[in-house]
Motif scaffolding. Sequence first.
Motif, short mmCIF file in Angstrom:
data_model
loop_
_atom_site.label_atom_id
_atom_site.label_comp_id
_atom_site.label_asym_id
_atom_site.label_seq_id
_atom_site.Cartn_x
_atom_site.Cartn_y
_atom_site.Cartn_z
N SER A 195 23.36 50.19 -34.69
CA SER A 195 23.11 49.09 -33.99
C SER A 195 23.90 48.81 -32.93
O SER A 195 23.12 47.96 -32.04
N SER A 220 29.05 46.24 -33.38
CA SER A 220 30.48 46.18 -33.71
C SER A 220 31.32 45.35 -32.67
O SER A 220 32.04 44.41 -33.15
N LEU A 224 30.19 41.80 -33.27
CA LEU A 224 30.96 41.25 -34.59
C LEU A 224 32.32 40.99 -34.47
O LEU A 224 32.70 40.14 -34.81
N GLU A 273 27.31 49.28 -44.57
CA GLU A 273 28.07 49.68 -43.44
C GLU A 273 28.83 48.34 -43.04
O GLU A 273 29.95 48.44 -42.98
N TRP A 302 31.52 48.00 -45.49
CA TRP A 302 32.94 48.75 -45.09
C TRP A 302 33.78 47.88 -44.03
O TRP A 302 34.93 47.96 -44.30
N HIS A 340 30.44 56.78 -31.10
CA HIS A 340 29.61 56.86 -32.37
C HIS A 340 30.62 57.18 -33.50
O HIS A 340 31.39 57.96 -33.34
N MET A 349 34.77 59.97 -36.62
CA MET A 349 35.66 60.67 -37.61
C MET A 349 36.19 62.03 -37.12
O MET A 349 37.18 62.55 -37.40
N ALA A 394 37.68 47.19 -30.89
CA ALA A 394 38.91 47.30 -31.43
C ALA A 394 39.14 46.19 -32.53
O ALA A 394 39.36 45.05 -32.11
N ASP A 395 39.18 46.28 -33.85
CA ASP A 395 39.25 45.46 -34.92
C ASP A 395 40.56 45.74 -35.65
O ASP A 395 40.98 46.70 -36.04
N ASN A 397 39.68 49.17 -37.76
CA ASN A 397 40.31 50.32 -36.77
C ASN A 397 41.45 50.94 -37.81
O ASN A 397 41.61 52.20 -37.95
N SER A 439 40.29 52.43 -40.85
CA SER A 439 39.30 53.79 -40.78
C SER A 439 40.37 54.93 -40.42
O SER A 439 40.06 55.97 -40.67
C1 LIG Z 1 38.71 56.52 -36.66
C2 LIG Z 1 37.81 55.25 -36.80
C3 LIG Z 1 38.28 54.17 -35.87
C4 LIG Z 1 37.13 52.88 -36.16
N1 LIG Z 1 37.76 51.88 -35.48
C5 LIG Z 1 36.77 50.74 -35.65
C6 LIG Z 1 36.95 49.46 -34.93
O1 LIG Z 1 38.38 49.34 -34.19
N2 LIG Z 1 36.14 48.44 -35.21
C7 LIG Z 1 34.82 48.72 -35.77
O2 LIG Z 1 34.38 47.70 -35.82
N3 LIG Z 1 34.56 49.68 -36.38
C8 LIG Z 1 35.60 50.72 -36.15
N4 LIG Z 1 35.19 51.98 -36.78
C9 LIG Z 1 33.96 51.96 -37.83
C10 LIG Z 1 32.75 52.52 -37.12
O3 LIG Z 1 32.83 53.52 -36.57
C11 LIG Z 1 32.05 51.58 -36.13
O4 LIG Z 1 32.08 50.15 -36.82
C12 LIG Z 1 30.51 51.79 -35.66
O5 LIG Z 1 30.84 53.06 -35.13
C13 LIG Z 1 30.30 50.88 -34.90
O6 LIG Z 1 28.91 51.10 -34.52
P1 LIG Z 1 27.75 50.34 -34.67
O7 LIG Z 1 27.82 48.86 -34.71
O8 LIG Z 1 26.60 50.79 -34.15
O9 LIG Z 1 27.46 50.76 -36.39
P2 LIG Z 1 26.42 50.38 -37.57
O10 LIG Z 1 26.11 51.94 -38.05
O11 LIG Z 1 25.19 49.83 -36.80
O12 LIG Z 1 27.03 49.45 -38.56
C14 LIG Z 1 26.74 48.01 -38.60
C15 LIG Z 1 28.19 47.51 -38.65
O13 LIG Z 1 28.93 47.72 -39.82
C16 LIG Z 1 30.30 47.88 -39.40
N5 LIG Z 1 30.68 49.29 -39.82
C17 LIG Z 1 29.94 50.34 -39.68
N6 LIG Z 1 30.84 51.33 -40.17
C18 LIG Z 1 31.97 50.95 -40.46
C19 LIG Z 1 33.20 51.78 -40.91
N7 LIG Z 1 33.31 52.75 -41.21
N8 LIG Z 1 34.31 50.73 -41.20
C20 LIG Z 1 34.18 49.55 -40.91
N9 LIG Z 1 33.00 48.63 -40.53
C21 LIG Z 1 31.82 49.37 -40.23
C22 LIG Z 1 30.50 47.55 -37.93
O14 LIG Z 1 30.87 46.33 -37.82
C23 LIG Z 1 29.15 47.78 -37.41
O15 LIG Z 1 28.89 47.22 -36.27
C24 LIG Z 1 35.93 53.00 -36.94
C25 LIG Z 1 35.79 54.28 -37.52
C26 LIG Z 1 36.62 55.42 -37.22
C27 LIG Z 1 36.24 56.76 -37.87
#
Ligand SMILES: Cc1cc2nc3c(=O)[nH]c(=O)nc-3n(C[C@H](O)[C@H](O)[C@H](O)COP(=O)(O)OP(=O)(O)OC[C@H]3O[C@@H](n4cnc5c(N)ncnc54)[C@H](O)[C@@H]3O)c2cc1C
Length: 489
Positions: free
Chosen positions: A241, A244, A247, A283, A286, A348, A353, A381-382, A386, A389
Amino acid sequence: MTRAALHWFRDDLRLADNPGLAAATAHGPTLCLYILDEGGERRRLGGASRWWLAQSLRALSASLRERGAELVVMRADPADLLPKLVAEAGIDLVTWSRRYEAAAIALDRDLKETLVGAGVTVRSFNSHLLNEPWQVSSKLGEPMKVFTPYWRAARAKGEPAAPEPAPQRILPLPLPRALARAAVDLTDLALEPARPDWAGGLRAEWTPGEAGAAERLGDFLSGSLGGYGEGRNRPDCVSTSRLSPHLRFGEIGPRQIWHACQTASAAGMAAGGASDIDKFLSEIGWREFSYHLLFYNPELATKNYNARFDAFPWAPETQALKRWQRGQTGYPLVDAGMRELWATGWMHNRVRMVVASFLIKHLLIDWRQGEDWFWDTLVDADPASNAASWQWVAGSGADAAPYYRIFNPVTQGEKFDPRGDYVRRWVPELADLDDAAIHTPWQASASALRDAGVSLGETYPMPVIDLAFGRQRALDALASVSGETVLSR
Ligand SMILES: Cc1cc2nc3c(=O)[nH]c(=O)nc-3n(C[C@H](O)[C@H](O)[C@H](O)COP(=O)(O)OP(=O)(O)OC[C@H]3O[C@@H](n4cnc5c(N)ncnc54)[C@H](O)[C@@H]3O)c2cc1C
């Protein structure tokens, strides 16, 4: 007594589904305030987040103006400013959305005490989470440590409340003359880079603000939600999506996302089926779990959740950290991810990871160095996600990946970027290599490299470390703190 309210915007930069703003505007004329507070104990925002914040405040200011109000911006210590402001303006209600970092909680608690002592009503609300950290607990009433039971318990609480619409009109409360000079223009906050202006890639990629968030959500529900369960692992396509950062700054809330999923599904407008929606919401789960962990472990960004890792023998500081930060490790998937991060402020999840595992395990660099770099460079950056994870990848966190799970950047690339499209986009000097060599340029024949215009060590680096060596060194390091000998698998 005249009624006057103040809504203090923080990580809730939106008008819809903002119960604090709704309560303030229903009470009477409202002062809408944002304070840039950089002096206290709270961690200073990183560069990419500061850029995002500037755009988001601009968008919020425009939406408030459309409804008759102004966003007042100040740079101050809220503990000094708010009592003065409330007294000068005759405000009898202050509202805000709750935050969950220890320093923010302490500030809010003290401030509330001061304001209530001065006869002001203070009301705080949840706009950031489906469930606040203390609302989910184990059967024994304890904090949860494992995601699956956490999420099961959270879901058992039923549907989140339906989001409230944005107020149609806001009766503005003018800033008292005595404090008018404390208000600053957004540009005075110096949140955006000037020289060099490194934000071009961020501007091209993102539309910060509530409208941009709603558009992203709509596009996702009618697009990449279809097949999300599988597709979410593919960095070579738009498969997630990208909500992040929206949010993070509260331009959209999880309740809105939850209900939008259900509404789109019921109306037959969602591109994905029930299992895609479930995966997507998990997600979001998470994110909730990360806040649960942060609330009960305030030092999550700096201290190993599992103290066994305190004695971990990290490698001494080398040039390797710089090569990782700059996307010059010689491993194409790692380099593509780090360059995507630098250019757009986002990476991504699959690649996050891989790059994190590579830093911590193959390079044996303390996860806090990676957390810090992400803090500075990610637009999302959360404080909770962050830290949680990074600790998850390091193996030191709650419900973490075992330390001996070491992502191989080559096989990860072959599996999740099979045609090399992602690598070609972000590492253009490899673009002409064929698919067989795109993830392993150092194994390509001399003629294949020549034909693709690649000169290893000149146009693209040799690998910073041998993967088998790095892997074994990491396993030995683990054995030294755990007593476990993990056989190479
Ligand atoms: C090393 C590392 C650092 C990270 N740092 C952050 C960070 O600072 N801020 C952050 O929002 N996410 C972080 N993430 C989690 C995740 O990578 C991102 O939330 C995600 O890539 C955001 O893309 P999206 O909005 O398209 O996710 P989507 O797949 O569309 O997921 C929807 C929402 O779910 C939440 N989400 C998804 N995966 C995770 C996860 N593993 N942990 C917590 N929330 C999640 C996010 O708010 C995201 O916008 C981190 C992951 C890793 C491995």
